[in-house]
Design a protein around this motif. Structure first.
Motif, PDB file in Angstrom:
ATOM      1  N   ALA A 144       0.828  -1.212   0.000  1.00 53.70           N
ATOM      2  CA  ALA A 144       0.000   0.000   0.000  1.00 53.70           C
ATOM      3  C   ALA A 144       0.862   1.262   0.000  1.00 53.70           C
ATOM      4  O   ALA A 144       0.688   2.157  -0.840  1.00 53.70           O
ATOM      5  CB  ALA A 144      -0.932  -0.014   1.211  1.00 53.70           C
ATOM      6  N   THR A 145       1.841   1.322   0.916  1.00 48.86           N
ATOM      7  CA  THR A 145       2.669   2.523   0.992  1.00 48.86           C
ATOM      8  C   THR A 145       3.558   2.642  -0.244  1.00 48.86           C
ATOM      9  O   THR A 145       3.814   3.733  -0.729  1.00 48.86           O
ATOM     10  CB  THR A 145       3.547   2.516   2.253  1.00 48.86           C
ATOM     11  OG1 THR A 145       4.377   1.363   2.217  1.00 48.86           O
ATOM     12  CG2 THR A 145       2.706   2.496   3.512  1.00 48.86           C
ATOM     13  N   GLY A 146       4.013   1.485  -0.771  1.00 45.63           N
ATOM     14  CA  GLY A 146       4.850   1.486  -1.967  1.00 45.63           C
ATOM     15  C   GLY A 146       4.086   1.992  -3.178  1.00 45.63           C
ATOM     16  O   GLY A 146       4.648   2.673  -4.040  1.00 45.63           O
ATOM     17  N   LEU A 147       2.807   1.651  -3.236  1.00 42.41           N
ATOM     18  CA  LEU A 147       1.971   2.154  -4.336  1.00 42.41           C
ATOM     19  C   LEU A 147       1.900   3.674  -4.275  1.00 42.41           C
ATOM     20  O   LEU A 147       2.045   4.368  -5.281  1.00 42.41           O
ATOM     21  CB  LEU A 147       0.568   1.551  -4.236  1.00 42.41           C
ATOM     22  CG  LEU A 147      -0.426   1.961  -5.315  1.00 42.41           C
ATOM     23  CD1 LEU A 147       0.034   1.501  -6.686  1.00 42.41           C
ATOM     24  CD2 LEU A 147      -1.809   1.398  -5.016  1.00 42.41           C
ATOM     25  N   PHE A 148       1.732   4.181  -3.052  1.00 42.26           N
ATOM     26  CA  PHE A 148       1.648   5.636  -2.865  1.00 42.26           C
ATOM     27  C   PHE A 148       2.961   6.332  -3.246  1.00 42.26           C
ATOM     28  O   PHE A 148       2.975   7.262  -4.064  1.00 42.26           O
ATOM     29  CB  PHE A 148       1.274   5.947  -1.414  1.00 42.26           C
ATOM     30  CG  PHE A 148       1.315   7.398  -1.086  1.00 42.26           C
ATOM     31  CD1 PHE A 148       0.340   8.256  -1.557  1.00 42.26           C
ATOM     32  CD2 PHE A 148       2.343   7.913  -0.308  1.00 42.26           C
ATOM     33  CE1 PHE A 148       0.392   9.603  -1.272  1.00 42.26           C
ATOM     34  CE2 PHE A 148       2.394   9.255  -0.022  1.00 42.26           C
ATOM     35  CZ  PHE A 148       1.413  10.105  -0.498  1.00 42.26           C
ATOM     36  N   THR A 149       4.080   5.834  -2.692  1.00 45.47           N
ATOM     37  CA  THR A 149       5.359   6.497  -2.980  1.00 45.47           C
ATOM     38  C   THR A 149       5.748   6.298  -4.451  1.00 45.47           C
ATOM     39  O   THR A 149       6.323   7.187  -5.072  1.00 45.47           O
ATOM     40  CB  THR A 149       6.494   5.970  -2.077  1.00 45.47           C
ATOM     41  OG1 THR A 149       6.566   4.560  -2.201  1.00 45.47           O
ATOM     42  CG2 THR A 149       6.266   6.334  -0.636  1.00 45.47           C
ATOM     43  N   GLY A 150       5.412   5.134  -5.018  1.00 45.98           N
ATOM     44  CA  GLY A 150       5.708   4.879  -6.425  1.00 45.98           C
ATOM     45  C   GLY A 150       4.958   5.840  -7.331  1.00 45.98           C
ATOM     46  O   GLY A 150       5.522   6.387  -8.285  1.00 45.98           O
ATOM     47  N   LEU A 151       3.677   6.048  -7.032  1.00 41.74           N
ATOM     48  CA  LEU A 151       2.883   6.985  -7.831  1.00 41.74           C
ATOM     49  C   LEU A 151       3.421   8.403  -7.688  1.00 41.74           C
ATOM     50  O   LEU A 151       3.458   9.168  -8.659  1.00 41.74           O
ATOM     51  CB  LEU A 151       1.410   6.924  -7.401  1.00 41.74           C
ATOM     52  CG  LEU A 151       0.612   5.739  -7.951  1.00 41.74           C
ATOM     53  CD1 LEU A 151      -0.772   5.694  -7.326  1.00 41.74           C
ATOM     54  CD2 LEU A 151       0.501   5.810  -9.460  1.00 41.74           C
ATOM     55  N   ALA A 152       3.853   8.741  -6.466  1.00 41.52           N
ATOM     56  CA  ALA A 152       4.420  10.070  -6.246  1.00 41.52           C
ATOM     57  C   ALA A 152       5.687  10.251  -7.080  1.00 41.52           C
ATOM     58  O   ALA A 152       5.890  11.288  -7.720  1.00 41.52           O
ATOM     59  CB  ALA A 152       4.716  10.284  -4.763  1.00 41.52           C
ATOM     60  N   ALA A 153       6.549   9.220  -7.098  1.00 40.17           N
ATOM     61  CA  ALA A 153       7.786   9.295  -7.879  1.00 40.17           C
ATOM     62  C   ALA A 153       7.474   9.389  -9.371  1.00 40.17           C
ATOM     63  O   ALA A 153       8.125  10.131 -10.116  1.00 40.17           O
ATOM     64  CB  ALA A 153       8.658   8.071  -7.601  1.00 40.17           C
ATOM     65  N   GLN A 154       6.461   8.647  -9.787  1.00 39.60           N
ATOM     66  CA  GLN A 154       6.044   8.668 -11.190  1.00 39.60           C
ATOM     67  C   GLN A 154       5.570  10.063 -11.589  1.00 39.60           C
ATOM     68  O   GLN A 154       5.966  10.594 -12.629  1.00 39.60           O
ATOM     69  CB  GLN A 154       4.924   7.651 -11.385  1.00 39.60           C
ATOM     70  CG  GLN A 154       4.514   7.457 -12.828  1.00 39.60           C
ATOM     71  CD  GLN A 154       3.500   6.334 -12.966  1.00 39.60           C
ATOM     72  OE1 GLN A 154       3.453   5.429 -12.144  1.00 39.60           O
ATOM     73  NE2 GLN A 154       2.687   6.397 -13.993  1.00 39.60           N
ATOM     74  N   GLY A 155       4.744  10.665 -10.728  1.00 42.30           N
ATOM     75  CA  GLY A 155       4.268  12.023 -10.998  1.00 42.30           C
ATOM     76  C   GLY A 155       5.420  12.999 -11.076  1.00 42.30           C
ATOM     77  O   GLY A 155       5.480  13.853 -11.968  1.00 42.30           O
TER      78      GLY A 155
END
Lengths: 164, 124
Positions: A144-155
């Motif tokens: 869950a947290t990895g999805l959040f940080t991954g999306l943030a990095a992607q953005g």
């Protein structure tokens, strides 16, 4: 190492360090030991995809060492180190496997690898396997947290294509 | 290159498996009532919770100056106060029959109930 690269890495390390230190002041989201947001991972994933594995490792190691001194204890520094290195190793091949729009996968798998590395250090340091009970819960929270940080990095990567 | 949809299916399947495993492990119970207080891999105390007659507490100090206050009552044990930054150990509450231990990660403190296998090893 030229001045531009040095400055850039120093800036990114500082950004990661701020995220790490601020997060350490927040209460953990759930009372399960080891669960945290891992905001600093945004920077690691970003650097890995934009500037490559070597720069990512440099930023990661510097952030872990300084972060441990600023906002942690000797034990938590070891956890970060074990988790961070395994995370780096696992996300290394992903750079070639993923397109830019799939960067969030790197966040998820990286967070899970971080949990595994952290747990390995934890069992070694504590000398007890009792803590392994938390592994599935940690991995799930890591997704869950990895999805959040991954999306943030992607953005971030998409927005900052021009510079930095 | 895997398609994005393939990644989603793979990761969702992993998440479902992990959710099931999490429910199982966090609800797992222990028969034994012997609690072990371990600091950095060294067993400090072993407490048979079924033989505790009166509530008491003691303080665990780590080599680098950390402090945890451990409270013991008949049948249960918890960390009632700590000076660690995250307070997870305090928020975990009482340990009475759960297989999941109390952990104070910054101080390297683990309080767990001995498993059946451990108990066997001790009596042998």
């Amino acid at each position: 190492m030229d001045t531009k690269r040095l400055t850039r890495l120093a800036l990114l390390t500082a950004a990661a360090l701020i995220l790490f230190t601020v997060e350490a002041q927040l209460p953990p989201p759930v009372p399960i030991p080891g669960v945290k947001l891992g905001l600093a991972n945004i920077v690691t994933v970003y650097v890995l995809f934009r500037y490559g594995a070597r720069d990512a490792l440099l930023v990661l190691l510097t952030r872990v060492l300084l972060g441990g001194m600023f906002a942690g204890s000797a034990v938590t520094l070891l956890f970060s180190l074990g988790g961070g290195l395994l995370c780096w190793l696992v996300t290394l091949p992903l750079r070639k496997l993923l397109t830019e729009k799939q960067l969030w996968v790197c966040g998820v798998l990286g967070a899970m690898a971080h949990d595994l590395g952290q747990m390995a250090v934890c069992v070694a340091v504590y000398g007890t396997a009792a803590v392994l009970v938390y592994l599935p819960a940690l991995l799930l929270a890591g997704m869950a947290t990895g999805l959040f940080t991954g999306l943030a990095a992607q953005g971030l990567l998409m927005k900052a294509r021009g510079g930095f | 290159m895997l398609k994005t949809r393939t990644w989603i299916i793979l990761l969702a399947a992993a998440a479902i498996l992990l959710a099931a495993a999490t429910c199982y492990t966090l609800s797992a119970r222990r028969e034994s009532a012997v609690a072990q207080v371990v600091l950095d891999g060294v067993v400090l105390r072993e407490i048979d919770l079924s033989r505790v007659a009166e509530a008491y507490s003691f303080t665990v100090e780590t080599p680098d100056g950390g402090r945890n206050v451990v409270s013991v009552e008949p049948g249960r044990i918890r960390v009632s106060d700590a000076d660690c930054p995250d307070q997870t150990c305090v928020r975990q509450g009482w340990l009475s029959d759960q297989a999941s231990p109390i952990v104070c990660a910054p101080h390297g403190l683990v309080i767990s109930l001995k498993g059946a296998a451990d108990a066997d090893a001790a009596t042998r």
